[in-house]
Write an enzyme that holds these catalytic residues in place. Structure first.
Site, PDB file in Angstrom:
ATOM      1  N   ASP B 375       1.623  -1.724   0.209  1.00 45.94           N
ATOM      2  CA  ASP B 375       1.866  -2.060   1.605  1.00 45.94           C
ATOM      3  C   ASP B 375       1.520  -3.541   1.740  1.00 45.94           C
ATOM      4  OD1 ASP B 375       1.612  -2.564   4.327  1.00 45.94           O
ATOM      5  OD2 ASP B 375       0.989  -0.498   4.761  1.00 45.94           O
ATOM      6  N   HIS B 376       2.537  -4.327   2.007  1.00 43.02           N
ATOM      7  CA  HIS B 376       2.362  -5.783   1.938  1.00 43.02           C
ATOM      8  C   HIS B 376       1.380  -6.297   2.990  1.00 43.02           C
ATOM      9  CE1 HIS B 376       4.265 -10.032   1.576  1.00 43.02           C
ATOM     10  NE2 HIS B 376       3.281  -9.853   0.694  1.00 43.02           N
ATOM     11  N   ARG B 377       1.145  -5.483   4.038  1.00 40.39           N
ATOM     12  CA  ARG B 377       0.185  -5.933   5.053  1.00 40.39           C
ATOM     13  C   ARG B 377      -1.247  -5.858   4.529  1.00 40.39           C
ATOM     14  NH1 ARG B 377       1.976  -1.709   9.371  1.00 40.39           N
ATOM     15  NH2 ARG B 377       1.961  -0.559   7.417  1.00 40.39           N
TER      16      ARG B 377
END
Lengths: 729, 403
Positions: B375-377
């Protein structure tokens, strides 16, 4: 005038005024007079120093001086021997010091030589105690009003008016029982003469012929209220006439008169003829406490104060000695100066100048973490006890009547331990008291099973005094728990607090038995469960056995414990049958150990005494998977947290079940402790089942409605199930 | 020098006194011991006596005046002094009675009106339910409570976590083998707490050579004489855990809508079973050996095969770093969508013999494709790539897994 039908009656005991005659003064031993003078001068200097420090704001709390009253204390104490004992009230610096000095210097304090190290040490430790410092006799806990130095025969002074008197009777009982010939003086003022503790104890001491002297320092004022305002017979030694106690009235400003009366009283007491009363007319020059005279407060005149000051006991002794050329004016002045210098000197050890102000040397305060030390013992006395839970009992277990086991285990302990003495109302008659709990004991141990007058405050306080003495172990029965209110001062202010208040290491090995009587129709004043109230009183341990087997083990632990232990019994259990051991009444159940009697996963039920069985029955009837825990020990230190937390961690739900009414109920504080410790384990609030708001009534229907019933238990269980989403059908 | 007479402290703690009345007027001769003045405190009235003789030169606090302790109330002229001597003592008016300031009533803090604090009504959930929900990353919002007055209680969390296990918040991104993709149900609305909007994923793939690992596995299994049977998967779990120890920033997930860096290294395993997916979790996987990991996963799978419905308790959650092994289905590689509460999912494909170029030669090797979805966040590409490199090195040097 004689009248037909009227016959004059006379009291059984004598009541006399004793005055010291000029011949008595001439005959008095010079050493005695010198000792009196030195003792009183030291006491006076000490108290003047206390007032000076109080004026500087260095005495936290009241400083009740007895300046002016020294003749009573010194005159009587010098008639004692070192092993005799005293206690006193809030105004007791003079008695405490006089006794301590007499103990430390039995041959007397010299008037013409420097004071010895022991005089200095006593003065410093006493002053340190009054200032609340760690080096004090009670490590600063007691202060001015709770001075105890047991070794010197100072049993501990008391801030409750008359509160120390029953305890003194206990010490006197122990001396009588031990046959030592030692006596006890209990000092109190005119204000205490009208309180129940004193009058009840006079009656009990006379009935049991205890070597106890009731020494009344009649200084005329209870704070600001004059003795003649509050009693019709203000010659207070007349109280003895009501109880058959011989009484002496003396001028307390005349130490020799006091001494002569004390000698007569002591001779009588040592001879086993029972108690005595000495009333000494004395005067405190100052107000109740602090450095102002009473006249500043308008309740007496300066003229009255001046009149008493002219009869000062120190000057009296100095003058009489001078008349016999035993001392000169210069020597008296030098003695006073030496005493003052000593007090200045010891004060210098405790107080320092700091930024233009006087203050206590900071390093001398007790550490704040000493706060709770010694509220109870550490139970090391039970470390070696043989613990056998019923599951591990090697012998035979049979069904037996509960009350028979109660009597059996006490019979067994009394046979094994001659120190144990049982007392209470009717415990020696009726085939074992009103319920049979002391069956057979009076026959087996006639001098150790004592039927008491109906005076709970006096006899439980007396038992407290026996316990503190340490040579005997009192087992007191309250016929009904509600009588604790009658005896509340002795139960809660004295017995519960003594260990802590006097510094944390004096022991109080006392067992108090009482039976919960809900269901017998005895009504509002005989139907309480006292556990909730006792649990608020730090110092008491509480056990509540639900089976004969546990009763044996818990009573054995209670009797071995050095703290006061309340052993709760229940009329419903008395007549019931339960598992009991055969052939072994010596094992222990530990204090502080609960017992799981059912295992389950959906809730934890905490209960005790007569509620254990109905809870188990209800759980079984409803088919609930519940941990049912019989708490067995109920006091703050006795809660078995490991077991409760282990259970609650699994079940997440808890129900506390008790029988008694809401107001005095036990479970409130336990619920609070659970939520504080186990909040994150809880799936709903801590739930409780208890009786109604009112005390149970006499009407059978109303009584049943007031107590927790099987239906209430079932409703509680159902509610706990419903509120976790598992409603029972 | 005239003597200044001060308001005395008549008792400990006395801070001020009131002049009841002066018994001597200014100018009167005073002998030692004469009563000069009556002073009142709140309880007592005290006659104050002259400590030495003289003439009362000045009164600075009149009858009725209340003055602090140690404030001058009068001047006493000693023998041989007259009024002129008073001038020596500075200006009398400067030592005159300061009025006792009666400050505004000090209202205890607790009695002051506090501004009304508006509090939103808290969701009713038992402490136990809150704790379990936190442990299992289940959002309380949207759950219906079975307890008193709708309170969310333990049983509600257990029911919710069973639902979550039956339909895990992990979906396989296309393309994938249909036979595998089918059991993956769309996520429950409540488990998509941070929301689908703005969800960005990164897929990182590494090919790991596993000949050494397979060889070691065979030797270890032989040495174990049947006391354990290690699977490739057990090595993967251990390698993932050790890689997390080295790259702790990859050990992340969601609690509600907040990101969470985990202290413990727990590895969730999602395995495909006949009728769905089974999630198991190996707590503290970095501190467990291969055999322990193997036994734990084996026990779990055996349990869930026996049970008609998966048991939900706090050992079987599904948070933290997750491994999905699709090798048994012959899938070569897959990029799995990461869904909250997870932050990283490693998808392991089948180990297959392939031609690998080494130097200039083409040699056969057993290769296993591993894809890390992040999850790039929560995890940026650099952290993900670093983790994957560490993981690959561990898999290819498997002795480090038994070290």
């Amino acid at each position: 005038m004689e009248k037909a039908g009227i016959q004059q009656l006379t009291p059984m005991s004598p009541w006399v005024q004793l005055n010291a005659t000029p011949d008595d003064w001439v005959a008095a031993d010079p050493k005695l007079l010198a000792n009196m003078l030195a003792s009183m001068v030291l006491v006076r200097s000490f108290e003047e120093k206390v007032l000076e420090l109080a004026g500087q704001g260095l005495v936290h709390g009241p400083a009740h001086s007895a300046i002016g009253q020294e003749g009573g204390a010194t005159g009587s104490i010098l008639a004692m021997r070192g092993s005799d004992q005293i206690n006193g009230s809030h105004r007791a610096h003079h008695q405490f010091l006089a006794k301590a000095l007499h103990y430390a210097a039995p041959k007397g304090v010299a008037v013409d030589r420097p004071f010895g190290d022991e005089v200095r040490a006593i003065s410093q430790r006493a002053l340190a105690e009054i200032l609340g410092l760690a080096q004090g006799y009670c490590r600063g806990r007691g202060g001015s009003m709770h001075l105890r130095w047991a070794e010197a025969g100072n049993l501990g002074t008391n801030a409750i008016v008359g509160g120390g008197v029953p305890m003194a009777a206990g010490a006197a009982w122990a001396h009588k029982r031990a046959g030592t010939g030692d006596v006890v003086f209990t000092y109190f003022g005119d204000g205490a003469v009208n309180i129940g503790s004193v009058l009840e104890t006079m009656n009990l001491a006379a009935a049991w012929k205890l070597p106890l002297c009731f020494f009344i320092e009649n200084n005329r004022y209870a704070v600001s209220t004059h003795v003649e305002e509050v009693t019709a017979e203000s010659r207070l030694s007349a109280r003895g006439l009501a109880f058959g106690i011989p009484a002496w009235k003396v001028d307390g400003m005349d130490p020799l008169a006091v001494h002569l009366a004390a000698q007569e009283a002591i001779a009588r007491m040592r001879a086993g003829e029972g108690p005595a009363i000495i009333e000494a007319d004395v005067y405190r020059y100052f107000h109740q406490n602090g450095p102002l005279p009473g006249s500043a407060f308008g309740y007496r005149s300066r003229d009255e104060e001046q009149a008493w000051r002219t009869r000062d006991p120190i000057e009296r002794v100095a003058a009489e000695m001078a008349a016999r050329q035993l001392i000169g004016e210069d020597s008296v002045a030098a003695l006073r100066a030496r005493a003052k210098a000593l007090m200045d000197d010891i004060t210098g050890e405790l107080v320092e100048d700091h930024e233009d102000k006087r203050r206590i040397v900071p390093a001398l305060w007790p550490s704040p973490d000493f706060r709770d030390f010694g509220v109870r013992g550490d139970l090391s006395e039970l470390a070696e006890a043989r613990v056998v839970e019923m599951e591990d009992f090697p012998g035979e277990i049979v069904e037996a009547r509960f009350v028979d086991v109660v009597a059996d285990v006490m019979e067994r302990r009394m046979s094994a331990d001659p120190r144990i003495v049982v007392m209470g109302e009717d415990v020696h008659r009726l085939k074992g008291g009103t319920n049979g709990a002391t069956r057979g004991l009076a026959a087996a141990f006639p001098d150790r099973v004592l039927g008491t007058p109906i005076a709970e405050n006096a006899f439980v306080g007396l038992a407290g005094g026996i316990a503190m003495d340490g040579r005997f172990i009192p087992v007191v029965e309250f016929m009904y728990p509600d009588f604790m209110w009658v005896a509340a001062d002795q139960v809660f202010n004295q017995i519960a607090k003594a260990r802590h208040m006097f510094g944390g290491d004096s022991e109080m090995p006392l067992v108090l038995r009482t039976k919960v009587a809900m269901g017998t129709g005895y009504g509002s004043q005989h139907s309480m469960d006292p556990a909730g109230i006792f649990a608020t009183s730090v110092g008491w341990r509480i056990v509540a056995p639900s089976t004969p087997y546990d009763y044996v083990g818990l009573m054995n632990s209670a009797l071995a414990c050095k703290d006061p232990v309340l052993v709760l019994e229940h009329v419903d259990l008395y007549t019931s049958k339960g598992p009991a051991p055969v052939g072994d009444l010596d094992y222990h159940i530990p204090l502080g150990k609960a017992k799981r009697v059912r295992r389950g996963e959906q809730m934890t039920v905490l209960t005790y005494l007569a509620m254990v069985r109905p809870v188990v029955e209800a759980v079984d009837r409803l088919g609930i998977s519940a941990d049912v825990i019989d708490l067995r020990s109920l006091d703050r230190a006795g809660i078995d947290w490991p077991l409760i937390e282990e259970s609650l961690d699994r079940t997440g739900n808890v129900l506390i079940v008790e029988q008694g009414s809401a107001g005095t109920s036990y479970g409130g504080w336990l619920a609070d402790a659970i939520q504080a410790r186990c909040f994150d384990m809880l799936d709903q609030p801590v739930r409780r089942v208890h009786g109604g708001e009112a005390s149970p009534s006499i009407s059978k229907v109303l009584e049943a409605a007031a107590c927790c019933s099987p239906a209430d238990i079932e409703a509680g269980l159902r509610s706990v199930m419903a509120d976790q989403g598992l409603a029972l059908v | 020098m005239p003597r200044t007479i001060m308001m005395p402290a008549l008792s400990a703690g006395m801070e001020e006194g009131t002049i009841a009345r002066w018994l001597k007027p200014v100018g009167a001769a005073v002998a030692k011991g004469d009563v000069l003045v009556e002073i009142e405190t709140d309880k007592a009235t005290m006659e104050y006596e002259a400590e030495e003789g003289g003439i009362l030169g000045a009164i600075m606090a009149d009858d009725g005046a209340t003055v602090p302790v140690n404030t001058a109330i009068a001047m006493l002229l000693l023998e041989g002094e007259d009024n002129a001597a008073l001038a020596e003592v500075a200006d009398i008016s400067t030592v005159a009675t300061p009025p006792v300031e009666q400050g505004p009533m000090d209202v205890p803090v607790s009695l002051r009106a506090e501004p009304e604090v508006t509090r939103s009504r808290r969701l009713a959930a038992s402490p136990l339910a809150r704790r379990l929900a936190r442990q299992r990353n289940i959002a309380l919002e949207g759950l219906s409570g079975s307890g008193a007055r709708g309170r969310i209680v333990r049983i509600d969390i257990e029911r919710a976590s069973q639902t979550a296990v039956a339909a895990p918040a992990v979906v396989v991104a296309p393309p994938a083998s249909p036979s595998v993709a089918q059991p993956f149900a769309p996520p429950q609305a409540h488990s998509a707490a941070p929301g689908w909007e703005g969800l960005s994923q990164i897929y990182l793939t590494a090919r790991c050579e596993v000949d050494a690992l397979l060889d070691l596995r065979a030797r270890l299994n032989e040495a174990g004489c049947g006391t354990y049977t290690l699977l490739v998967n057990d090595f993967v779990v251990r390698a993932a855990a050790l890689a997390l120890r080295e790259v702790p920033n990859a050990n992340v997930g969601w609690i509600g809508s907040s990101s969470q860096l985990y202290d413990n290294i727990d590895i969730s395993m999602i395995s495909a079973a006949e009728d769905g997916l089974v999630t198991s979790i190996v707590r503290h996987a970095d501190s467990k050996g291969l055999a322990a990991i193997s036994a734990e996963i084996g026990d779990f799978l055996a349990d869930s095969a026996c049970a008609s419905t998966p048991q939900g308790d706090d050992n079987r959650g599904g948070s933290g770093f997750t491994v999905v092994n699709l090798g048994a289905f012959g899938v070569e590689s897959a990029g799995v969508t990461v869904n909250a509460p997870r932050g990283c999912v490693l998808t392991v494909g089948a180990a297959e013999r392939r031609a690998v170029v080494k130097g200039d030669a083409c040699v056969p090797a057993t290769v296993m494709s591993c894809t890390l979805s992040v999850d790039h966040r929560l995890v940026d590409a650099a952290v993900g790539a670093r983790w994957l490199a560490v993981f690959k090195a561990l898999i290819e040097q498997p002795l480090r897994l038994v070290a």
